[in-house]
Scaffold this active site. Structure first.
Site, PDB file in Angstrom:
ATOM      1  N   LYS A   1       6.982   0.901  -0.614  1.00  0.00           N
ATOM      2  CA  LYS A   1       5.422   1.189  -0.748  1.00  0.00           C
ATOM      3  C   LYS A   1       4.800   0.695   0.424  1.00  0.00           C
ATOM      4  O   LYS A   1       5.685  -0.006   1.428  1.00  0.00           O
ATOM      5  CB  LYS A   1       5.237   0.052  -2.128  1.00  0.00           C
ATOM      6  CG  LYS A   1       5.877   0.321  -3.424  1.00  0.00           C
ATOM      7  CD  LYS A   1       5.392   1.886  -4.018  1.00  0.00           C
ATOM      8  CE  LYS A   1       5.924   2.303  -5.395  1.00  0.00           C
ATOM      9  NZ  LYS A   1       5.815   3.477  -5.557  1.00  0.00           N
ATOM     10  N   CYS A   2       3.692   1.092   0.607  1.00  0.00           N
ATOM     11  CA  CYS A   2       2.780   0.648   1.642  1.00  0.00           C
ATOM     12  C   CYS A   2       2.619  -0.700   1.844  1.00  0.00           C
ATOM     13  O   CYS A   2       2.568  -1.374   0.888  1.00  0.00           O
ATOM     14  CB  CYS A   2       1.277   1.189   1.146  1.00  0.00           C
ATOM     15  SG  CYS A   2       0.232   1.120   2.558  1.00  0.00           S
ATOM     16  N   PRO A   3       2.897  -1.370   2.841  1.00  0.00           N
ATOM     17  CA  PRO A   3       2.603  -0.544   4.161  1.00  0.00           C
ATOM     18  C   PRO A   3       4.240  -0.236   5.104  1.00  0.00           C
ATOM     19  O   PRO A   3       4.376  -0.027   5.906  1.00  0.00           O
ATOM     20  CB  PRO A   3       1.975  -1.652   5.083  1.00  0.00           C
ATOM     21  CG  PRO A   3       2.458  -2.896   4.542  1.00  0.00           C
ATOM     22  CD  PRO A   3       2.626  -2.653   3.173  1.00  0.00           C
TER      23      PRO A   3
ATOM     24  N   ASP B   1       6.432   7.206  -1.577  1.00  0.00           N
ATOM     25  CA  ASP B   1       4.916   6.189  -1.960  1.00  0.00           C
ATOM     26  C   ASP B   1       3.920   7.446  -2.274  1.00  0.00           C
ATOM     27  O   ASP B   1       3.755   8.512  -1.250  1.00  0.00           O
ATOM     28  CB  ASP B   1       4.678   5.465  -1.055  1.00  0.00           C
ATOM     29  CG  ASP B   1       3.590   4.669  -1.190  1.00  0.00           C
ATOM     30  OD1 ASP B   1       2.810   5.108  -1.965  1.00  0.00           O
ATOM     31  OD2 ASP B   1       3.423   3.691  -0.365  1.00  0.00           O
TER      32      ASP B   1
END
Length: 75
Positions: A12-14, A39
């Protein structure tokens, strides 16, 4: 020129962007990095990264929940 591939599926981000920045540091000038990401916000994140870092987002596609994003490092 060879295409380097980075699989960030499940991250997932980042994390996809951070891992891509590290991989781009090892990419020769003018080289292409193909990032695989799951994502949902990955495309937007990479668009912002390209604008900030002077990269070119060459192409992108999405199939079955996986984004394929091609980033070109400046020559």
């Amino acid at each position: 020129m060879d295409v380097q591939e980075l699989d960030t599926s499940g991250l997932k981000c980042p994390l996809p962007v951070l891992k891509a920045r590290r991989a781009l540091a090892r990419t020769p000038p003018g080289g292409l990095l193909r990032v695989l990401a799951t994502d949902p916000g990955a495309l937007k994140d990479f668009e912002v990264m390209c604008a900030q870092a002077g990269l070119t987002l060459e192409r992108w596609s999405e199939a079955e929940g996986t984004w394929t994003i091609d980033l070109r490092k400046p020559a």
